[in-house]
Design an enzyme around this catalytic site. Structure first.
Site, short mmCIF file in Angstrom:
data_model
loop_
_atom_site.label_atom_id
_atom_site.label_comp_id
_atom_site.label_asym_id
_atom_site.label_seq_id
_atom_site.Cartn_x
_atom_site.Cartn_y
_atom_site.Cartn_z
N ARG A 58 -47.73 25.20 1.01
CA ARG A 58 -49.03 25.10 1.68
C ARG A 58 -49.16 23.88 2.57
O ARG A 58 -50.07 23.80 3.39
CB ARG A 58 -50.16 25.22 0.66
CG ARG A 58 -50.31 26.66 0.14
CD ARG A 58 -51.42 26.78 -0.88
NE ARG A 58 -51.21 25.94 -2.03
CZ ARG A 58 -50.50 26.29 -3.10
NH1 ARG A 58 -49.93 27.47 -3.17
NH2 ARG A 58 -50.34 25.45 -4.10
N GLU A 95 -45.57 19.28 -15.51
CA GLU A 95 -46.18 19.23 -16.84
C GLU A 95 -45.12 19.59 -17.91
O GLU A 95 -45.01 18.94 -18.93
CB GLU A 95 -47.35 20.20 -16.88
CG GLU A 95 -48.32 19.87 -18.00
CD GLU A 95 -49.52 20.78 -17.97
OE1 GLU A 95 -49.69 21.52 -16.98
OE2 GLU A 95 -50.29 20.74 -18.95
P1 AMP Z 1 -48.93 17.46 -7.62
O1 AMP Z 1 -47.46 17.26 -7.51
O2 AMP Z 1 -49.42 17.56 -9.03
O3 AMP Z 1 -49.73 16.44 -6.82
O4 AMP Z 1 -49.26 18.88 -7.02
C1 AMP Z 1 -49.33 19.04 -5.71
C2 AMP Z 1 -48.85 20.40 -5.29
O5 AMP Z 1 -49.29 21.46 -6.12
C3 AMP Z 1 -49.39 20.67 -3.92
O6 AMP Z 1 -48.33 21.14 -3.13
C4 AMP Z 1 -50.47 21.68 -4.12
O7 AMP Z 1 -50.33 22.71 -3.17
C5 AMP Z 1 -50.30 22.22 -5.51
N1 AMP Z 1 -51.50 22.12 -6.37
C6 AMP Z 1 -51.62 21.38 -7.48
N2 AMP Z 1 -52.79 21.54 -8.07
C7 AMP Z 1 -53.48 22.40 -7.30
C8 AMP Z 1 -54.79 22.98 -7.38
N3 AMP Z 1 -55.65 22.70 -8.38
N4 AMP Z 1 -55.17 23.81 -6.41
C9 AMP Z 1 -54.32 24.12 -5.39
N5 AMP Z 1 -53.08 23.62 -5.28
C10 AMP Z 1 -52.66 22.77 -6.21
#
Ligand code: AMP
Length: 170
Positions: A58, A95
């Protein structure tokens, strides 16, 4: 216009307990889409950028448009096995378990000024791993920006050494 009106909450997607921030209504509305793009471009006012790095998948919606508007190149960071020539890799924690991101080894030259963009900053693992890839190639990170930041997950703490800007906070 209130851009939050164009972000849709989807409960339990892609797995139970996740409140997914769906940005497709924003992409679907040209006025909201353009407003979001212009606001994010405003964060770069006067900053020179050579490459915009977007994360699969995305991050690919906005990063190439940011790149064209900044007169910069676009660089995809992808899940393992998707990029066709020589890559470098970075593991990051999820996670449960580990995942890996890749970038083409020749995508960023030493000293190039880099903007890192993704749609959502959640725990920050994806952005942190991406920044490590850029720095392994000796790029200089000018800013990390996001359409959405989930403040309660404190992803920003993993990006302390960088300027971090987000358009919408939850
Ligand atoms: P993180 O590595 O935990 O910061 O997760 C970021 C990635 O996961 C990004 O590429 C987001 O597109 C996706 N992502 C994580 N949590 C969400 C959420 N609640 N809603 C949409 N996309 C998310």
């Amino acid at each position: 216009m209130n851009l939050k009106d164009y972000i849709r909450d989807v409960r339990d997607f892609p797995s139970e307990g996740i409140l997914f921030k769906d940005i497709t209504p924003l992409l679907n509305n040209p006025k909201a889409f353009k407003t979001a793009l212009d606001e994010i471009l405003g964060y770069l006012d006067g900053k020179e950028i050579d490459k915009v790095v977007g994360m699969e998948s995305r991050g690919f919606f906005f990063a190439p448009m940011l790149a064209l508007n900044l007169d910069a190149g676009f660089v995809p960071v992808r899940k393992v096995g998707k990029l066709p020539v020589e890559t470098i890799r970075q593991n990051y924690g999820l996670e449960y378990g580990l995942d890996t991101l890749e970038i083409h080894s020749d995508a960023i030259k030493k000293g190039e000024r880099v903007l890192v963009h993704d749609d959502v900053l959640a725990t920050g693992g994806t952005a942190e791993a991406t920044c490590k890839l850029v720095e392994k190639l000796r790029g200089e990170i000018v800013q990390c920006n996001f359409l959405i930041e989930l403040d309660f997950l404190k992803g920003r703490e993993k990006l302390k050494s960088y300027e971090v800007r987000s358009l919408l906070h939850y």
